[in-house]
Design an enzyme around this catalytic site. Structure first.
Site, PDB file in Angstrom:
ATOM      1  N   CYS A  70      -5.579  -9.561  10.134  1.00 55.76           N
ATOM      2  CA  CYS A  70      -6.430 -10.727  10.437  1.00 55.76           C
ATOM      3  C   CYS A  70      -7.888 -10.502  10.033  1.00 55.76           C
ATOM      4  CB  CYS A  70      -6.360 -11.060  11.922  1.00 55.76           C
ATOM      5  SG  CYS A  70      -4.694 -11.389  12.471  1.00 55.76           S
TER       6      CYS A  70
ATOM      7  N   ASN B 299      -3.132 -18.875  15.576  1.00 55.34           N
ATOM      8  CA  ASN B 299      -3.678 -17.715  14.871  1.00 55.34           C
ATOM      9  C   ASN B 299      -3.242 -17.781  13.403  1.00 55.34           C
ATOM     10  OD1 ASN B 299      -4.247 -15.197  13.823  1.00 55.34           O
ATOM     11  ND2 ASN B 299      -3.435 -14.063  15.568  1.00 55.34           N
TER      12      ASN B 299
ATOM     13  N   HIS C  81     -12.575 -14.562  14.734  1.00 54.91           N
ATOM     14  CA  HIS C  81     -11.153 -14.742  14.422  1.00 54.91           C
ATOM     15  C   HIS C  81     -10.482 -15.451  15.606  1.00 54.91           C
ATOM     16  CE1 HIS C  81      -7.040 -14.141  13.504  1.00 54.91           C
ATOM     17  NE2 HIS C  81      -6.846 -13.196  14.402  1.00 54.91           N
TER      18      HIS C  81
HETATM   19  O1  UT7 Z   1      -4.691 -11.652  15.486  1.00 56.01           O
HETATM   20  C1  UT7 Z   1      -5.009 -10.398  15.971  1.00 56.01           C
HETATM   21  C2  UT7 Z   1      -3.878  -9.705  16.612  1.00 56.01           C
HETATM   22  N1  UT7 Z   1      -3.294 -10.412  17.709  1.00 56.01           N
HETATM   23  C3  UT7 Z   1      -3.841 -10.356  18.932  1.00 56.01           C
HETATM   24  O2  UT7 Z   1      -4.895  -9.824  19.128  1.00 56.01           O
HETATM   25  C4  UT7 Z   1      -3.036 -10.953  20.045  1.00 56.01           C
HETATM   26  C5  UT7 Z   1      -3.345 -10.224  21.311  1.00 56.01           C
HETATM   27  N2  UT7 Z   1      -2.462 -10.539  22.419  1.00 56.01           N
HETATM   28  C6  UT7 Z   1      -2.422 -11.750  23.067  1.00 56.01           C
HETATM   29  O3  UT7 Z   1      -3.029 -12.697  22.666  1.00 56.01           O
HETATM   30  C7  UT7 Z   1      -1.648 -11.810  24.361  1.00 56.01           C
HETATM   31  O4  UT7 Z   1      -1.275 -10.518  24.755  1.00 56.01           O
HETATM   32  C8  UT7 Z   1      -0.369 -12.699  24.299  1.00 56.01           C
HETATM   33  C9  UT7 Z   1      -0.758 -14.158  24.208  1.00 56.01           C
HETATM   34  C10 UT7 Z   1       0.474 -12.305  23.116  1.00 56.01           C
HETATM   35  C11 UT7 Z   1       0.474 -12.519  25.571  1.00 56.01           C
HETATM   36  O5  UT7 Z   1      -0.326 -12.817  26.720  1.00 56.01           O
HETATM   37  P1  UT7 Z   1      -0.336 -11.820  27.949  1.00 56.01           P
HETATM   38  O6  UT7 Z   1      -1.155 -12.432  28.990  1.00 56.01           O
HETATM   39  O7  UT7 Z   1      -0.754 -10.470  27.424  1.00 56.01           O
HETATM   40  O8  UT7 Z   1       1.162 -11.824  28.406  1.00 56.01           O
HETATM   41  P2  UT7 Z   1       2.198 -10.593  28.452  1.00 56.01           P
HETATM   42  O9  UT7 Z   1       2.598 -10.135  27.096  1.00 56.01           O
HETATM   43  O10 UT7 Z   1       1.686  -9.562  29.422  1.00 56.01           O
HETATM   44  O11 UT7 Z   1       3.455 -11.293  29.119  1.00 56.01           O
HETATM   45  C12 UT7 Z   1       3.388 -11.866  30.435  1.00 56.01           C
HETATM   46  C13 UT7 Z   1       4.712 -12.548  30.725  1.00 56.01           C
HETATM   47  C14 UT7 Z   1       5.931 -11.696  30.419  1.00 56.01           C
HETATM   48  O12 UT7 Z   1       6.894 -11.964  31.400  1.00 56.01           O
HETATM   49  P3  UT7 Z   1       7.100 -10.949  32.666  1.00 56.01           P
HETATM   50  O13 UT7 Z   1       7.461  -9.625  32.056  1.00 56.01           O
HETATM   51  O14 UT7 Z   1       5.776 -10.916  33.372  1.00 56.01           O
HETATM   52  O15 UT7 Z   1       8.199 -11.594  33.444  1.00 56.01           O
HETATM   53  C15 UT7 Z   1       6.422 -12.217  29.102  1.00 56.01           C
HETATM   54  O16 UT7 Z   1       7.808 -12.020  28.895  1.00 56.01           O
HETATM   55  O17 UT7 Z   1       4.851 -13.718  29.923  1.00 56.01           O
HETATM   56  C16 UT7 Z   1       6.113 -13.688  29.241  1.00 56.01           C
HETATM   57  N3  UT7 Z   1       5.970 -14.376  27.972  1.00 56.01           N
HETATM   58  C17 UT7 Z   1       6.141 -15.695  27.839  1.00 56.01           C
HETATM   59  N4  UT7 Z   1       6.486 -16.659  28.726  1.00 56.01           N
HETATM   60  C18 UT7 Z   1       6.571 -17.924  28.274  1.00 56.01           C
HETATM   61  C19 UT7 Z   1       5.605 -13.860  26.764  1.00 56.01           C
HETATM   62  N5  UT7 Z   1       5.564 -14.840  25.841  1.00 56.01           N
HETATM   63  C20 UT7 Z   1       5.886 -15.986  26.493  1.00 56.01           C
HETATM   64  C21 UT7 Z   1       6.010 -17.331  26.082  1.00 56.01           C
HETATM   65  N6  UT7 Z   1       6.344 -18.266  27.009  1.00 56.01           N
HETATM   66  N7  UT7 Z   1       5.782 -17.730  24.810  1.00 56.01           N
END
Ligand code: UT7
Length: 315
Positions: A100, A270, A240
């Site tokens: 990115c 993104n 970004h």
């Molecule tokens: O472009 C540069 C590189 N990319 C980034 O920098 C992205 C960086 N990361 C992020 O933006 C965030 O970490 C995400 C948006 C990807 C995820 O958000 P988060 O607050 O870190 O959530 P998480 O991965 O800790 O997941 C929390 C929960 C999980 O469920 P449990 O284990 O708590 O039951 C996931 O399975 O949310 C669940 N989950 C979803 N639920 C509904 C993950 N994706 C989804 C989804 N819909 N699409």
């Protein structure tokens, strides 16, 4: 096409509420294989728009550099494909793969080439068709990404305006937080127009999230300190667009009120290398950047890579 969060609810186990609350994304653009929307097509349109705004012709360019992780082919580069469509022959043209941060890496290379005298005017682009490498069964990533392209014309200036400095970093030890790997070719019916590739994207979102905030904040601070500037000297931050929460946390660390931070992640998701040039263009067209304003550009992505630049707006 525009793919909304509601439509994603029919593809994977997710909700509009979760996506909006955790990322700020409401919809994203998806390129079609049937409507002349290859990476080269998207790049061509962005390049023509930039040239039109600059009042310049393709044959006035000395170099084309494209930041991308989703070229149409392994080789030749998107930049060479674009060179053909623009008919801007016999100049240097190449792609940069820096996740990115691809646009800022490309911008930095061009800035150095202009300062060294090997180039006077260049097209710099960020272009992505991430839909082609998304795993549409992985709700942790497919809700985040979109397609798009943005371009700028960079030319030598003697009035002190333009790119004040660029700052680049990478940490290959953490490459496996975000990468493409070979995999299946599943495609949901609603996206049957996507030109899917034989590999898909893998990401450890939560670990990346924490890294992103720290890296963006530190490289933005480096750019400010390098130019003896503070947040008050910056008219607009153009970061970004990965996640609204990341942008807000970075802005908080740097003491920027959100009114000074441009965001359009709600519309495009993104778009990797394309996000900063798309955001710059929208900010410019909305009149948010005026001549002599200073803009802080800052990016983070796969590699890991991150970078920043401070630009004095000159149009
Ligand atoms: O472009 C540069 C590189 N990319 C980034 O920098 C992205 C960086 N990361 C992020 O933006 C965030 O970490 C995400 C948006 C990807 C995820 O958000 P988060 O607050 O870190 O959530 P998480 O991965 O800790 O997941 C929390 C929960 C999980 O469920 P449990 O284990 O708590 O039951 C996931 O399975 O949310 C669940 N989950 C979803 N639920 C509904 C993950 N994706 C989804 C989804 N819909 N699409």
């Amino acid at each position: 096409m525009i793919l909304s969060n509601k439509e994603l609810e029919t593809i994977v186990d997710t909700t509009d509420e979760w996506i909006t609350r955790r990322t700020g994304i409401q919809e994203r653009r998806i390129a079609s294989k049937h409507r002349e929307e290859t990476s080269t097509d998207l790049a061509t349109q962005a390049a023509l728009n930039a040239l039109d705004m600059a009042g310049m012709e393709p044959n006035q360019m000395d170099m084309i550099v494209v930041g991308t992780v989703t070229p149409d082919r392994q080789f030749p580069s998107t930049a060479c494909m674009l060179q053909k469509t623009l008919n801007a022959n016999r100049i240097a043209a190449f792609d940069v793969s820096a996740g990115c941060s691809g646009f800022l890496y490309a911008l930095s290379i061009v800035n150095d080439a202009i300062r060294a005298g090997s180039c006077k005017t260049a097209l710099v682009l960020g272009v992505e068709r991430l839909s082609t490498i998304v795993d549409w069964q992985d709700r942790g990533t497919c809700v985040l990404l979109g397609d798009g392209a943005g371009a700028v014309v960079v030319t030598a200036a003697s009035d002190g305006r333009g790119i004040l400095s660029t700052h680049l970093r990478a940490d290959g030890n953490l490459w496996d937080l975000l990468y493409a790997q070979y995999g299946h070719e599943y495609l949901p019916e609603v996206l049957k127009d996507v030109d899917i590739k034989p590999f898909h994207l893998r990401m450890e979102g939560n670990r990346l999230f924490k890294r992103a905030i720290g890296c963006l904040s530190s490289i933005a601070t480096e750019a400010l300190e390098h130019n003896s500037l503070t947040s008050e000297d910056i008219a607009l931050v153009v970061p970004h667009q990965a996640n609204l929460r990341i942008i807000q946390a970075m802005a908080g660390n740097l003491n920027f009120p959100m009114e000074k931070v441009f965001t359009n992640v709600h519309k495009y998701g993104n778009t990797s290398s394309a996000s900063i040039p798309i955001a710059l263009d929208e900010a410019n067209r909305q009149g948010l950047l005026k001549k002599d304003d200073r803009a802080l550009l800052v990016a983070f992505g796969a590699g890991l890579t991150w970078g920043s630049s401070i630009v004095t707006w000159s149009i």
